[in-house]
Write a protein that holds these residues in place. Sequence first.
Motif, mmCIF file in Angstrom:
data_model
loop_
_atom_site.group_PDB
_atom_site.id
_atom_site.type_symbol
_atom_site.label_atom_id
_atom_site.label_comp_id
_atom_site.label_asym_id
_atom_site.label_seq_id
_atom_site.Cartn_x
_atom_site.Cartn_y
_atom_site.Cartn_z
ATOM 1 N N ALA A 203 0.867 -1.264 -0.182
ATOM 2 C CA ALA A 203 -0.102 -0.037 0.015
ATOM 3 C C ALA A 203 0.794 1.179 -0.118
ATOM 4 C CB ALA A 203 -0.674 0.173 1.160
ATOM 5 N N ASN A 204 1.822 1.298 0.727
ATOM 6 C CA ASN A 204 2.843 2.353 1.042
ATOM 7 C C ASN A 204 3.516 2.486 -0.436
ATOM 8 O OD1 ASN A 204 2.068 2.876 3.501
ATOM 9 N ND2 ASN A 204 3.792 1.510 4.326
ATOM 10 N N LEU A 205 3.815 1.525 -0.988
ATOM 11 C CA LEU A 205 4.565 1.661 -2.261
ATOM 12 C C LEU A 205 3.614 2.063 -3.407
ATOM 13 C CD1 LEU A 205 7.004 0.994 -4.151
ATOM 14 C CD2 LEU A 205 6.257 -1.271 -4.245
ATOM 15 N N VAL A 206 2.354 1.728 -3.519
ATOM 16 C CA VAL A 206 1.654 2.094 -4.422
ATOM 17 C C VAL A 206 1.172 3.573 -4.455
ATOM 18 C CG1 VAL A 206 -0.847 1.805 -5.253
ATOM 19 C CG2 VAL A 206 0.609 -0.188 -4.819
ATOM 20 N N ILE A 207 0.964 4.024 -3.100
ATOM 21 C CA ILE A 207 0.835 5.604 -2.795
ATOM 22 C C ILE A 207 2.026 6.383 -3.232
ATOM 23 C CG2 ILE A 207 0.305 7.218 -0.881
ATOM 24 C CD1 ILE A 207 -2.083 5.509 -1.665
ATOM 25 N N ARG A 208 3.298 5.966 -3.223
ATOM 26 C CA ARG A 208 4.247 6.657 -3.385
ATOM 27 C C ARG A 208 4.368 6.793 -5.268
ATOM 28 N NH1 ARG A 208 7.119 3.687 0.303
ATOM 29 N NH2 ARG A 208 8.241 2.563 -1.354
ATOM 30 N N LEU A 209 4.134 5.585 -5.678
ATOM 31 C CA LEU A 209 4.130 5.554 -7.062
ATOM 32 C C LEU A 209 3.008 6.510 -7.661
ATOM 33 C CD1 LEU A 209 4.701 1.664 -7.785
ATOM 34 C CD2 LEU A 209 6.392 3.689 -8.159
ATOM 35 N N LEU A 210 1.877 6.593 -6.998
ATOM 36 C CA LEU A 210 0.743 7.384 -7.516
ATOM 37 C C LEU A 210 1.048 8.848 -7.447
ATOM 38 C CD1 LEU A 210 -2.415 5.418 -6.618
ATOM 39 C CD2 LEU A 210 -1.472 5.467 -8.836
ATOM 40 N N ILE A 211 1.787 9.159 -6.301
ATOM 41 C CA ILE A 211 1.876 10.566 -6.087
ATOM 42 C C ILE A 211 3.201 11.252 -6.876
ATOM 43 C CG2 ILE A 211 3.371 12.079 -4.486
ATOM 44 C CD1 ILE A 211 2.212 10.443 -1.920
ATOM 45 N N ARG A 212 3.954 10.119 -7.494
ATOM 46 C CA ARG A 212 4.994 10.654 -8.541
ATOM 47 C C ARG A 212 4.430 10.690 -9.766
ATOM 48 N NH1 ARG A 212 9.345 5.582 -7.179
ATOM 49 N NH2 ARG A 212 9.811 6.319 -4.997
ATOM 50 N N ARG A 213 3.209 10.238 -10.053
ATOM 51 C CA ARG A 213 2.407 10.393 -11.432
ATOM 52 C C ARG A 213 1.058 10.789 -11.232
ATOM 53 N NH1 ARG A 213 6.202 6.257 -12.432
ATOM 54 N NH2 ARG A 213 7.680 6.609 -14.236
ATOM 55 N N PRO A 214 0.795 12.156 -10.782
ATOM 56 C CA PRO A 214 -0.627 12.510 -10.387
ATOM 57 C C PRO A 214 -1.562 12.151 -11.458
ATOM 58 C CG PRO A 214 1.160 14.000 -9.664
ATOM 59 C CD PRO A 214 1.664 13.046 -10.645
ATOM 60 N N GLU A 215 -1.141 12.195 -12.688
ATOM 61 C CA GLU A 215 -1.813 12.026 -13.968
ATOM 62 C C GLU A 215 -2.504 10.719 -14.017
ATOM 63 O OE1 GLU A 215 2.345 11.128 -15.317
ATOM 64 O OE2 GLU A 215 1.133 12.649 -14.143
ATOM 65 N N CYS A 216 -2.076 9.665 -13.284
ATOM 66 C CA CYS A 216 -2.645 8.505 -13.022
ATOM 67 C C CYS A 216 -4.111 8.638 -12.855
ATOM 68 C CB CYS A 216 -2.027 7.651 -12.109
ATOM 69 S SG CYS A 216 -0.367 6.966 -12.579
ATOM 70 N N LEU A 217 -4.582 9.502 -11.785
ATOM 71 C CA LEU A 217 -5.733 9.708 -11.186
ATOM 72 C C LEU A 217 -6.652 10.174 -12.089
ATOM 73 C CD1 LEU A 217 -4.585 10.448 -7.703
ATOM 74 C CD2 LEU A 217 -5.174 8.379 -8.486
ATOM 75 N N GLY A 218 -6.294 11.457 -12.803
ATOM 76 C CA GLY A 218 -7.056 11.929 -13.980
ATOM 77 C C GLY A 218 -8.319 12.642 -13.351
ATOM 78 N N VAL A 219 -8.902 13.154 -14.320
ATOM 79 C CA VAL A 219 -10.235 13.821 -13.919
ATOM 80 C C VAL A 219 -11.346 13.084 -13.460
ATOM 81 C CG1 VAL A 219 -12.109 15.486 -14.817
ATOM 82 C CG2 VAL A 219 -9.715 15.520 -15.590
ATOM 83 N N ALA A 220 -11.233 11.638 -13.723
ATOM 84 C CA ALA A 220 -12.131 10.702 -13.384
ATOM 85 C C ALA A 220 -12.437 10.461 -11.924
ATOM 86 C CB ALA A 220 -12.062 9.264 -14.182
ATOM 87 N N LEU A 221 -11.251 10.512 -11.443
ATOM 88 C CA LEU A 221 -11.208 10.187 -9.612
ATOM 89 C C LEU A 221 -11.361 11.484 -8.956
ATOM 90 C CD1 LEU A 221 -8.314 7.577 -9.532
ATOM 91 C CD2 LEU A 221 -10.617 7.358 -9.649
ATOM 92 N N LYS A 222 -11.797 12.591 -9.691
ATOM 93 C CA LYS A 222 -12.175 13.624 -8.763
ATOM 94 C C LYS A 222 -13.545 13.618 -8.156
ATOM 95 C CE LYS A 222 -8.933 17.196 -10.841
ATOM 96 N NZ LYS A 222 -8.933 18.604 -11.703
#
Length: 820
Positions: free
Chosen positions: A760-779
């Motif tokens: 979980a910590n590893l996945v959060i770190r990777l998502l923080i490094r690439r904020p575009e992973c979340l995109g507009v759909a997760l807002k």
Amino acid sequence: MLRTSAKSLASYCPPRLTVEKMYPVHWARVPNDCLRTTALKLSDVRGWSVLCDDPVRMLMVYVPEKDMSYDILELIEKEELLVFHRQTLDLYCKLAAHGNQRVAHLLCSHVDEDQIMYAVKNHYLSGPMRQGLHDFLIAVHLQTHAYSRQTTSQEYVIPLITELTGKNVFDPDCEDRYPKILGPVVSILPEMKSEPLKSQITKDMEMKLLPPKINFEALKLHVMTAIRNTTDNAVMSCRDLIGGNNCNHFEPLLKLFDALLLIGLITDEDIIEVLKLIQPAAFDEKYLPGTTSKGLTDIELSEEVKIQLCNILDHMCDIQLRHRIESMVSFCEGFVADLQQDQCRRYMDIKQTDMPPAEAAKRTKEFRCPPKEQMFRLLNCKTKEDRTNMLMDDDVEYDQCPMSESLQDQLRDYCGIIVEKLGCQSEPTAVDKVLPFDSLIGIDPEEEPSWVDNFARLVISMPPEPKKLDLSYNKKGTENFRVMIVQTLRRWACESMIQSNELIRKMFKLLLRQYTGVKELMDGMKQTYVLHDRNRQDVENFIVYLMQIRELLNVQFETCEEAILKRGLWQLMNNRIFFQHPDLMRLLCVHENVMSIMMNVLTAQQSAVSAAEHDGIIAEDGTVVQTNVRDASEMVVACSRFLCYFCRTSRTNQKAMFEHLSFLLDNATMLLARPSLRGSVPLDVAYSSFMDNNELALALKEEELDKVTVYLSRCGLQPNSELINKEYPDIGWDPVEGERYIDFLRFCVWINGENVEENANLVIRLLIRRPECLGVALKGEGQGLFAAFKEAIALSQDIRALEDGEDPQFLHSAVLKEHP
């Protein structure tokens, strides 16, 4: 020097002596046997009647450019035609390789059985044609069966049948003059199947084609007779060898014999006869010491012949190892039955005695352990020397073996017999010295008679003193076989400089096997699987389709090959042993074979795409139009579906598939845009390899998860074109592929309903490094996660700045400004 030139300083011939030189103009080969004809005059009106009861056969080669036919025996005089037809036969062999049965049937209609048998039996055939026709015979009729047996030579699937009971090749009393390679084996091996020649082959028939049939019994009889005759001719130093030299004389026949040995057509009597021809001093009961009788290992052979002889001896060692493993399984079957009875007796004794519950729980701990742990505990018996040591009370539970003393002694005796039979003795033996076999029988070949005996023989002719034979030599067949191999290889290594790298490798491998018998047996037991006899038919059917898949490992797939693979994978999954015996699936390396096929298919497609982009046609809009690129999606779907089911069979198989996670993630973007293929794409195989497995989930590496986040980031940068074409609203994110990647990350974090904090910590770190992973759909409502990640990044930078002593008024984070 002639008399007329006796006084002349320069020798010359008299005028009456002339030398004539003959120039060849045309010749035709005369048959070796004349026709036996019978002429009878019927009458003056009806004329004569000529009968030919036994016509002389000949094989002709037609040259269409010249519209002429040549006897195949005449090609030795026409070098260009000889080289051309030799290369043509090589081409036929390559076309029929990898189980291409359609081509094999077509070639057999071109070169039928009569032509092949005439050619291989002819003693006057030129060397290159002799080699080519033997290779053609093996490639078309025998190679499929031989390849199937060769690929399963290190796999031992043994059913518990009555023929296995009592088998023991380690018993010293069962030794005879020959090694333990005789007798039938009970292991499940691929069966040899063939069918008559077919001239018309449809697409449906092509999927089920078998190798073309030939008279195997007649072929085996010819091979055995020819090997005997060729060996006799070579031992007698015959001047004109078949084929012209030593290589063409022996190599085709030994190659053909090796293929028949692999298939299993060679009987015990044939093996004994070949062993006598190889080394009569070791295996021929009629051999008289001191005679000049020689075998194949005693004469000079070319390197090509030595390679084939090494192959034959190596395959005989494979048969010997299979007999040894079956003997060990036979012993284990009876020993485990006695062990279970002893274990049941001890359990009943504990049950019937009155003891405190704590003591009873301590004594019955053995029966509550998993079966594998129970076996390790039972087999942890010490040697007789170590048993005399006193054990402390606290160590009794761990050090004392619960097995009865009689079973321990039985196990030690059996292991001692195996080590004595297979292990290398520390004392120097006859193997350590290159000596003739007469010395092993009990005769010193270098012992010379005294001068009294020599003088007596000059006066009176007297027979030599009879030799005293060591009769125990007839009961050391296994040791004789080993000694023969070691001495032969040492002699070959010392007599000349070896030029062939292949021969060096085969000699070293064969020599190493003679000194690593125990290790070879241990490695073979790791590849052994024992099952009940009721599953035998299912295993045989499974192996049939597995062999078809293995033949496709190095083949470029076309329509027919794709159909064969799909049918084979479907039959493997529908077989009962696929889920009932998951360890057998892993032992047969089914997943490795399917992964290899999928890797080859994907690599070929990527190469084709690259070539099409390089040589493609540029359209009006500037895009590259790919041409002649074969779609491999159906093959990938079939392989991925099979591997997903394979991961579900057991956790051990799941771990075996986890080793290929990196390759699966490299191709994880394939076919995700087709929701109907969920569970049948490489990404599904990737997360199936660690799903619900805490140990494997913790073994995930950051670079592997980073690949998934990179794919996910692409989904946040571009919408799904297919959804837009179907008039769905543009949400600025690709939900079709993006949800699949998010599911993958979810499986990494949630295992069996629990959260794996490390992942979980590893996945959060990777998502923080690439904020575009979340995109507009997760807002969501408010500022959303994207703004939260941006604020978190700014907060971390401000904290670092404060630690470095910068002024707080230059902070960027709103949190620190509101709460300084």
